[in-house]
Design a protein around this motif. Structure first.
Motif, PDB file in Angstrom:
ATOM      1  N   VAL A 177       2.012  -5.865   4.441  1.00  0.00           N
ATOM      2  CA  VAL A 177       1.393  -4.569   4.745  1.00  0.00           C
ATOM      3  C   VAL A 177       2.082  -3.960   5.954  1.00  0.00           C
ATOM      4  CG1 VAL A 177      -0.724  -3.388   5.450  1.00  0.00           C
ATOM      5  CG2 VAL A 177      -0.846  -5.262   3.801  1.00  0.00           C
ATOM      6  N   ARG A 178       2.529  -2.744   5.802  1.00  0.00           N
ATOM      7  CA  ARG A 178       3.141  -2.015   6.912  1.00  0.00           C
ATOM      8  C   ARG A 178       2.241  -0.878   7.373  1.00  0.00           C
ATOM      9  NH1 ARG A 178       9.243   0.644   7.000  1.00  0.00           N
ATOM     10  NH2 ARG A 178       9.580   0.388   9.252  1.00  0.00           N
ATOM     11  N   ALA A 179       1.123  -0.712   6.726  1.00  0.00           N
ATOM     12  CA  ALA A 179       0.221   0.397   7.015  1.00  0.00           C
ATOM     13  C   ALA A 179      -0.559   0.164   8.305  1.00  0.00           C
ATOM     14  CB  ALA A 179      -0.752   0.585   5.847  1.00  0.00           C
ATOM     15  N   SER A 180      -1.129   1.242   8.812  1.00  0.00           N
ATOM     16  CA  SER A 180      -1.975   1.158   9.996  1.00  0.00           C
ATOM     17  C   SER A 180      -3.365   0.663   9.607  1.00  0.00           C
ATOM     18  CB  SER A 180      -2.092   2.528  10.650  1.00  0.00           C
ATOM     19  OG  SER A 180      -2.786   3.416   9.786  1.00  0.00           O
ATOM     20  N   ARG A 181      -4.159   0.330  10.603  1.00  0.00           N
ATOM     21  CA  ARG A 181      -5.519  -0.143  10.324  1.00  0.00           C
ATOM     22  C   ARG A 181      -6.326   0.923   9.594  1.00  0.00           C
ATOM     23  NH1 ARG A 181     -10.163  -3.102  14.054  1.00  0.00           N
ATOM     24  NH2 ARG A 181     -11.884  -2.551  12.670  1.00  0.00           N
ATOM     25  N   THR A 182      -6.142   2.179   9.981  1.00  0.00           N
ATOM     26  CA  THR A 182      -6.882   3.267   9.324  1.00  0.00           C
ATOM     27  C   THR A 182      -6.564   3.310   7.840  1.00  0.00           C
ATOM     28  OG1 THR A 182      -6.889   4.587  11.359  1.00  0.00           O
ATOM     29  CG2 THR A 182      -7.276   5.746   9.295  1.00  0.00           C
ATOM     30  N   MET A 183      -5.303   3.154   7.494  1.00  0.00           N
ATOM     31  CA  MET A 183      -4.907   3.179   6.088  1.00  0.00           C
ATOM     32  C   MET A 183      -5.448   1.971   5.343  1.00  0.00           C
ATOM     33  SD  MET A 183      -0.971   4.524   6.446  1.00  0.00           S
ATOM     34  CE  MET A 183      -0.735   4.564   4.679  1.00  0.00           C
ATOM     35  N   VAL A 184      -5.459   0.806   5.995  1.00  0.00           N
ATOM     36  CA  VAL A 184      -6.009  -0.391   5.357  1.00  0.00           C
ATOM     37  C   VAL A 184      -7.504  -0.207   5.098  1.00  0.00           C
ATOM     38  CG1 VAL A 184      -6.462  -2.859   5.652  1.00  0.00           C
ATOM     39  CG2 VAL A 184      -4.254  -1.909   6.337  1.00  0.00           C
ATOM     40  N   GLU A 185      -8.210   0.371   6.059  1.00  0.00           N
ATOM     41  CA  GLU A 185      -9.650   0.607   5.883  1.00  0.00           C
ATOM     42  C   GLU A 185      -9.909   1.562   4.723  1.00  0.00           C
ATOM     43  OE1 GLU A 185     -11.194   0.006  10.507  1.00  0.00           O
ATOM     44  OE2 GLU A 185     -10.605   1.994   9.786  1.00  0.00           O
ATOM     45  N   GLU A 186      -9.106   2.617   4.620  1.00  0.00           N
ATOM     46  CA  GLU A 186      -9.272   3.562   3.512  1.00  0.00           C
ATOM     47  C   GLU A 186      -8.964   2.901   2.172  1.00  0.00           C
ATOM     48  OE1 GLU A 186      -6.709   6.769   4.495  1.00  0.00           O
ATOM     49  OE2 GLU A 186      -8.032   7.607   6.039  1.00  0.00           O
ATOM     50  N   ASN A 214      16.501  -7.615  17.383  1.00  0.00           N
ATOM     51  CA  ASN A 214      16.997  -7.252  16.061  1.00  0.00           C
ATOM     52  C   ASN A 214      18.065  -8.220  15.579  1.00  0.00           C
ATOM     53  OD1 ASN A 214      15.329  -5.010  15.986  1.00  0.00           O
ATOM     54  ND2 ASN A 214      16.858  -3.649  16.906  1.00  0.00           N
ATOM     55  N   ASP A 215      18.964  -8.624  16.482  1.00  0.00           N
ATOM     56  CA  ASP A 215      20.017  -9.564  16.100  1.00  0.00           C
ATOM     57  C   ASP A 215      19.436 -10.904  15.681  1.00  0.00           C
ATOM     58  OD1 ASP A 215      21.874  -7.662  16.657  1.00  0.00           O
ATOM     59  OD2 ASP A 215      22.347  -8.418  18.667  1.00  0.00           O
ATOM     60  N   LYS A 216      18.451 -11.399  16.450  1.00  0.00           N
ATOM     61  CA  LYS A 216      17.843 -12.695  16.116  1.00  0.00           C
ATOM     62  C   LYS A 216      17.071 -12.605  14.815  1.00  0.00           C
ATOM     63  CE  LYS A 216      17.469 -14.546  20.791  1.00  0.00           C
ATOM     64  NZ  LYS A 216      16.554 -14.993  21.874  1.00  0.00           N
ATOM     65  N   THR A 217      16.398 -11.469  14.595  1.00  0.00           N
ATOM     66  CA  THR A 217      15.657 -11.295  13.349  1.00  0.00           C
ATOM     67  C   THR A 217      16.590 -11.327  12.154  1.00  0.00           C
ATOM     68  OG1 THR A 217      13.973  -9.976  14.460  1.00  0.00           O
ATOM     69  CG2 THR A 217      14.101  -9.770  12.076  1.00  0.00           C
ATOM     70  N   LYS A 218      17.737 -10.667  12.292  1.00  0.00           N
ATOM     71  CA  LYS A 218      18.714 -10.668  11.198  1.00  0.00           C
ATOM     72  C   LYS A 218      19.192 -12.077  10.907  1.00  0.00           C
ATOM     73  CE  LYS A 218      20.489  -6.029  12.130  1.00  0.00           C
ATOM     74  NZ  LYS A 218      21.661  -5.239  12.580  1.00  0.00           N
ATOM     75  N   LEU A 252       0.817  -1.220   0.000  1.00  0.00           N
ATOM     76  CA  LEU A 252       0.000   0.000   0.000  1.00  0.00           C
ATOM     77  C   LEU A 252       0.849   1.266   0.000  1.00  0.00           C
ATOM     78  CD1 LEU A 252      -2.860  -0.941   2.496  1.00  0.00           C
ATOM     79  CD2 LEU A 252      -2.955  -0.863   0.004  1.00  0.00           C
ATOM     80  N   THR A 253       1.845   1.314   0.872  1.00  0.00           N
ATOM     81  CA  THR A 253       2.644   2.533   0.994  1.00  0.00           C
ATOM     82  C   THR A 253       3.903   2.517   0.137  1.00  0.00           C
ATOM     83  OG1 THR A 253       3.963   1.697   2.854  1.00  0.00           O
ATOM     84  CG2 THR A 253       1.840   2.722   3.375  1.00  0.00           C
ATOM     85  N   GLY A 254       4.345   1.323  -0.263  1.00  0.00           N
ATOM     86  CA  GLY A 254       5.591   1.214  -1.009  1.00  0.00           C
ATOM     87  C   GLY A 254       6.814   1.280  -0.124  1.00  0.00           C
ATOM     88  N   GLU A 255       6.617   1.443   1.196  1.00  0.00           N
ATOM     89  CA  GLU A 255       7.735   1.513   2.127  1.00  0.00           C
ATOM     90  C   GLU A 255       8.294   0.113   2.389  1.00  0.00           C
ATOM     91  OE1 GLU A 255       6.361   3.323   5.664  1.00  0.00           O
ATOM     92  OE2 GLU A 255       6.007   5.293   4.760  1.00  0.00           O
ATOM     93  N   SER A 256       9.616   0.037   2.507  1.00  0.00           N
ATOM     94  CA  SER A 256      10.265  -1.229   2.821  1.00  0.00           C
ATOM     95  C   SER A 256      10.723  -1.223   4.268  1.00  0.00           C
ATOM     96  CB  SER A 256      11.459  -1.467   1.894  1.00  0.00           C
ATOM     97  OG  SER A 256      11.028  -1.594   0.549  1.00  0.00           O
ATOM     98  N   GLY A 257      10.771  -2.402   4.856  1.00  0.00           N
ATOM     99  CA  GLY A 257      11.217  -2.522   6.237  1.00  0.00           C
ATOM    100  C   GLY A 257      11.482  -3.966   6.576  1.00  0.00           C
ATOM    101  N   PRO A 258      12.087  -4.219   7.735  1.00  0.00           N
ATOM    102  CA  PRO A 258      12.330  -5.604   8.154  1.00  0.00           C
ATOM    103  C   PRO A 258      11.023  -6.348   8.303  1.00  0.00           C
ATOM    104  CG  PRO A 258      12.679  -4.080   9.968  1.00  0.00           C
ATOM    105  CD  PRO A 258      12.544  -3.246   8.741  1.00  0.00           C
ATOM    106  N   ARG A 259      11.070  -7.638   8.064  1.00  0.00           N
ATOM    107  CA  ARG A 259       9.860  -8.455   8.072  1.00  0.00           C
ATOM    108  C   ARG A 259       9.085  -8.341   9.382  1.00  0.00           C
ATOM    109  NH1 ARG A 259      10.598 -14.705   6.743  1.00  0.00           N
ATOM    110  NH2 ARG A 259      11.247 -14.765   8.936  1.00  0.00           N
ATOM    111  N   ALA A 260       9.798  -8.147  10.486  1.00  0.00           N
ATOM    112  CA  ALA A 260       9.151  -8.077  11.792  1.00  0.00           C
ATOM    113  C   ALA A 260       8.236  -6.876  11.928  1.00  0.00           C
ATOM    114  CB  ALA A 260      10.198  -8.052  12.899  1.00  0.00           C
ATOM    115  N   SER A 261       8.381  -5.878  11.054  1.00  0.00           N
ATOM    116  CA  SER A 261       7.565  -4.674  11.166  1.00  0.00           C
ATOM    117  C   SER A 261       6.361  -4.689  10.228  1.00  0.00           C
ATOM    118  CB  SER A 261       8.427  -3.436  10.878  1.00  0.00           C
ATOM    119  OG  SER A 261       8.845  -3.415   9.526  1.00  0.00           O
ATOM    120  N   LEU A 262       6.184  -5.750   9.455  1.00  0.00           N
ATOM    121  CA  LEU A 262       5.069  -5.833   8.523  1.00  0.00           C
ATOM    122  C   LEU A 262       4.170  -7.014   8.847  1.00  0.00           C
ATOM    123  CD1 LEU A 262       7.715  -4.703   6.762  1.00  0.00           C
ATOM    124  CD2 LEU A 262       6.021  -4.723   4.934  1.00  0.00           C
ATOM    125  N   VAL A 263       2.965  -6.977   8.303  1.00  0.00           N
ATOM    126  CA  VAL A 263       1.988  -8.053   8.469  1.00  0.00           C
ATOM    127  C   VAL A 263       1.835  -8.770   7.132  1.00  0.00           C
ATOM    128  CG1 VAL A 263      -0.366  -8.644   9.127  1.00  0.00           C
ATOM    129  CG2 VAL A 263       0.769  -6.697  10.208  1.00  0.00           C
TER     130      VAL A 263
END
Length: 254
Positions: free
Chosen positions: A71-80, A245-249, A35-46
């Motif tokens: 999806v890294r967006a908030s619930r409000t953004m998903v609803e929109e 963070n270390d374990k996630t990496k 939705l946002t096009g933002e990238s991030g570590p897997r632990a921060s997305l659904v």
């Protein structure tokens, strides 16, 4: 240990003595929000997945087979995005199919799934003895420096929070810092039902490893709900966050 003259090194000893080249650093895999096009570590997305019947559903445990969408967006953004059709288009491109059913309550399903994962984690910590319950017990443990993370139900009284927060600061030698326990996005009824105990208002975790295990689903849930992550949480919490963070990496590199 010196090797006697005329005696050759065995292959295993020779290997141990040979200078080793440092292993090349591996990049940390990231996922991109559809939705946002933002990238991030897997632990921060659904992660979202599609059922065999074509129904898009949350995959909070990240175990569903096949292609996934993140999806890294908030619930409000998903609803929109659901209301204006952007979510359907993004999911269709991600799953490369036009036959896709998106339930109207998908935003709520995502929240419910994230809540379940977090509550299940708390239940596991209680079973292994890492979760501390009871105001008096938490206060005593906190003053002795035995609390790594302090948690409050959303409907906990301000007076009760302040007393335990103060006990925690004393144990952490952080008096005057303003350090406070986390306010959970769950009330005492939800916590009591999930843990099978009466009137669960305050909780504490006893060690850094337990904090690391709890932080990941908690932060993911709070991010989805649009809630701020507390910044000042004490030395033990900072160490646990680094450990997470270390374990996630390591997990993402395997």
């Amino acid at each position: 240990m010196r090797t006697p003259p005329n005696e050759r090194l065995s292959p295993d000893i020779a290997e141990d003595l040979r200078p080793r080249k440092p292993e090349p650093a591996k990049s940390r895999p990231e996922r991109r929000c559809i939705l946002t096009g933002e990238s991030g570590p897997r632990a921060s997305l659904v992660r979202l997945a599609v059922s065999p019947s074509g129904l898009a559903l949350p995959d909070a445990h990240e175990k569903a087979p096949g292609r996934g969408a993140w999806v890294r967006a908030s619930r409000t953004m998903v609803e929109e995005a659901l209301a204006n059709g952007k979510l359907k288009g993004a999911l269709s491109r991600a799953f490369k199919t036009g036959e896709l059913e998106i339930p109207q309550d998908l935003p709520a399903k995502i929240e419910d799934a994230l809540r379940r994962v977090f509550l299940d984690r708390l239940g596991l910590e209680m079973r292994v003895g890492s979760l501390i319950l009871g105001t008096q017990r938490i206060a005593e443990t906190a003053r002795g420096g035995g609390v790594a993370l302090l948690l409050h139900a959303s409907d906990a009284s301000e007076d009760g929070r302040k007393k335990l927060d103060q006990a925690w600061r004393v144990g952490e030698e952080a008096e005057g810092s303003g350090m406070r326990g986390w306010e959970l996005p769950l009330d005492r009824d939800a916590l009591s039902v999930a843990l099978g105990r009466d009137n669960v208002v305050h909780m504490a975790l006893a060690d850094d490893a337990a904090v690391a295990r709890v932080l990941r689903p908690l932060e993911r849930l709070m991010h989805y709900l649009g809630q701020d992550i507390p910044a000042d949480n004490g030395r033990a919490v900072a160490r646990a966050a680094d450990d997470t963070n270390d374990k996630t990496k390591r997990n993402e590199q395997e």
